[in-house]
Design an enzyme around this catalytic site. Structure first.
Site, mmCIF file in Angstrom:
data_model
loop_
_atom_site.group_PDB
_atom_site.id
_atom_site.type_symbol
_atom_site.label_atom_id
_atom_site.label_comp_id
_atom_site.label_asym_id
_atom_site.label_seq_id
_atom_site.Cartn_x
_atom_site.Cartn_y
_atom_site.Cartn_z
ATOM 1 N N GLN A 99 10.375 42.970 -14.533
ATOM 2 C CA GLN A 99 8.968 43.380 -14.609
ATOM 3 C C GLN A 99 8.534 44.012 -13.280
ATOM 4 O O GLN A 99 8.749 43.438 -12.217
ATOM 5 C CB GLN A 99 8.103 42.150 -14.941
ATOM 6 C CG GLN A 99 6.633 42.456 -15.160
ATOM 7 C CD GLN A 99 6.357 43.320 -16.391
ATOM 8 O OE1 GLN A 99 6.972 43.143 -17.443
ATOM 9 N NE2 GLN A 99 5.450 44.271 -16.260
ATOM 10 N N ASP A 151 14.880 48.759 -20.789
ATOM 11 C CA ASP A 151 13.712 49.514 -20.323
ATOM 12 C C ASP A 151 14.048 51.004 -20.189
ATOM 13 O O ASP A 151 13.147 51.841 -20.058
ATOM 14 C CB ASP A 151 13.251 48.987 -18.950
ATOM 15 C CG ASP A 151 12.017 48.088 -19.045
ATOM 16 O OD1 ASP A 151 11.298 48.176 -20.067
ATOM 17 O OD2 ASP A 151 11.779 47.317 -18.105
ATOM 18 N N LYS A 168 5.588 40.060 -23.981
ATOM 19 C CA LYS A 168 6.923 40.497 -24.400
ATOM 20 C C LYS A 168 7.737 39.315 -24.939
ATOM 21 O O LYS A 168 8.403 39.409 -25.970
ATOM 22 C CB LYS A 168 7.649 41.160 -23.214
ATOM 23 C CG LYS A 168 7.051 42.506 -22.837
ATOM 24 C CD LYS A 168 7.589 43.036 -21.527
ATOM 25 C CE LYS A 168 6.823 44.290 -21.110
ATOM 26 N NZ LYS A 168 7.188 44.796 -19.779
#
Ligand code: NAP
Length: 294
Positions: A96, A119, A52
């Protein structure tokens, strides 16, 4: 049969994002800035988060990687989140997953400012998505919508069967496919571990979207001729003959199902690269929204 080339489409999307960032730079504007927090040193999570960060650099975003030890307490993580919520230079950030057992994941996701929640996991964004309002859509479902759209695959009036009801893939996917508009307007069946006679259901599906994490779960005999098959699954299966010691397997028996399907995603190279591209897209949207609010 057409293979849905997530790698190519994700590269197209990244090129489009880069062009927008180049324009921002040329106009002397601030470029999008994504931060990622990783707690612990799980191999797969480290790989995902590094991918990412690298993707951010490639499109010209700024990026910040916050590494915290596996013994980090919930309070320490919450403090870090609060700092990123307040940090004006950060447009969006992700935590994460999975998190170590001493940390309550739900509590953490609730602490992220919904305006920086690229997200799309915060209940505010999930609720807005369900109400057809503008929101951050979780990257994997967003990537699947984009694939369907760019390949112009009809979804209106189709029967879409989603297998797996995780909060990050299956559940949002079922909502999105049933929303009005394109892609959407599908009749949706959401299935899970307790679904009985799943083959009876999948064999009626025009579109099957599977996210269960069980290699080769969806067999050719479970789908009808010309079905559209979207495989989200990624499982590392040990394989000593490879350099890495494992191969990546999807949830679909690709070799046989691809002979029957009209469109199908490969693993790797299908949904996976789309997820990264859509995280970048959400970060660009976050920057644009923050610019408009000022
Ligand atoms: P998850 O949290 O691993 O949950 C699995 C889901 O599958 C659950 O909803 C479970 O049902 C369902 N399930 C298990 N056995 C089943 C069965 N026999 N029949 C029907 N449903 C069954 O889900 P996830 O996080 O979405 O991950 C799924 C897979 O997608 C994993 O391989 C993951 O690595 C991959 N993934 C890939 C991406 C990407 O970018 N490509 C992104 C996210 C995830 P219950 O709810 O009843 O337990």
């Amino acid at each position: 049969m057409t293979i849905l080339d997530g790698k190519k489409i994700s590269n197209d999307i990244k090129a489009e994002i880069k062009a927008e960032v180049d324009e921002m730079k040329a106009n002397g504007e601030k470029v999008p800035h994504l931060a990622a927090i990783i707690v612990g040193n799980d191999g797969a999570s480290m790989t995902y988060v590094n991918t990412k960060v690298k993707a951010c650099e490639k499109v010209g975003f700024e990026s910040t990687l916050v590494r915290m030890s596996s013994t980090t307490s919930e309070v320490e993580l919450m403090d870090k989140i609060e700092k990123l919520n307040k940090e004006d230079s950060i447009d969006g950030f992700i935590v994460q997953l999975p998190l170590p057992p001493q940390i309550d994941t739900q509590k953490v996701l609730l602490a992220v400012d919904p305006d920086k929640d690229v997200d799309g996991f915060h209940p505010t964004n999930f609720g807005k998505m369900s109400l057809d309002m503008t929101s951050f859509i979780p990257a994997t479902p967003f990537g699947i919508l984009e694939l369907l759209e760019r390949y112009n695959i009809p979804t209106k009036g189709k029967h879409t069967v989603v297998i797996g009801r995780s909060h990050i893939v299956g559940r949002p996917m079922s909502i999105l496919m049933g929303r009005s508009g394109f892609p959407g307007n599908s009749t949706v069946t959401l299935t899970h571990e307790y679904t009985k006679n799943i083959t009876q259901i999948t064999s009626q599906a025009d579109i099957v979207i599977i996210a269960v994490g069980i290699p080769d779960f969806l067999k050719a005999e479970m789908i009808k001729d010309d079905a559209v098959v979207i495989d989200v699954g990624i499982t590392r299966v040990p394989d000593e003959s490879t350099k890495k010691g494992y191969v990546l397997k999807g949830d679909v028996d690709f070799e046989n199902a691809s002979k029957k399907a009209s469109y199908i995603t490969p693993v790797p190279g299908g949904v996976g690269p789309m997820t990264i591209a859509m995280l970048l897209k959400n970060t660009l949207l976050a920057r644009e929204q923050r610019r408009e609010r000022k």
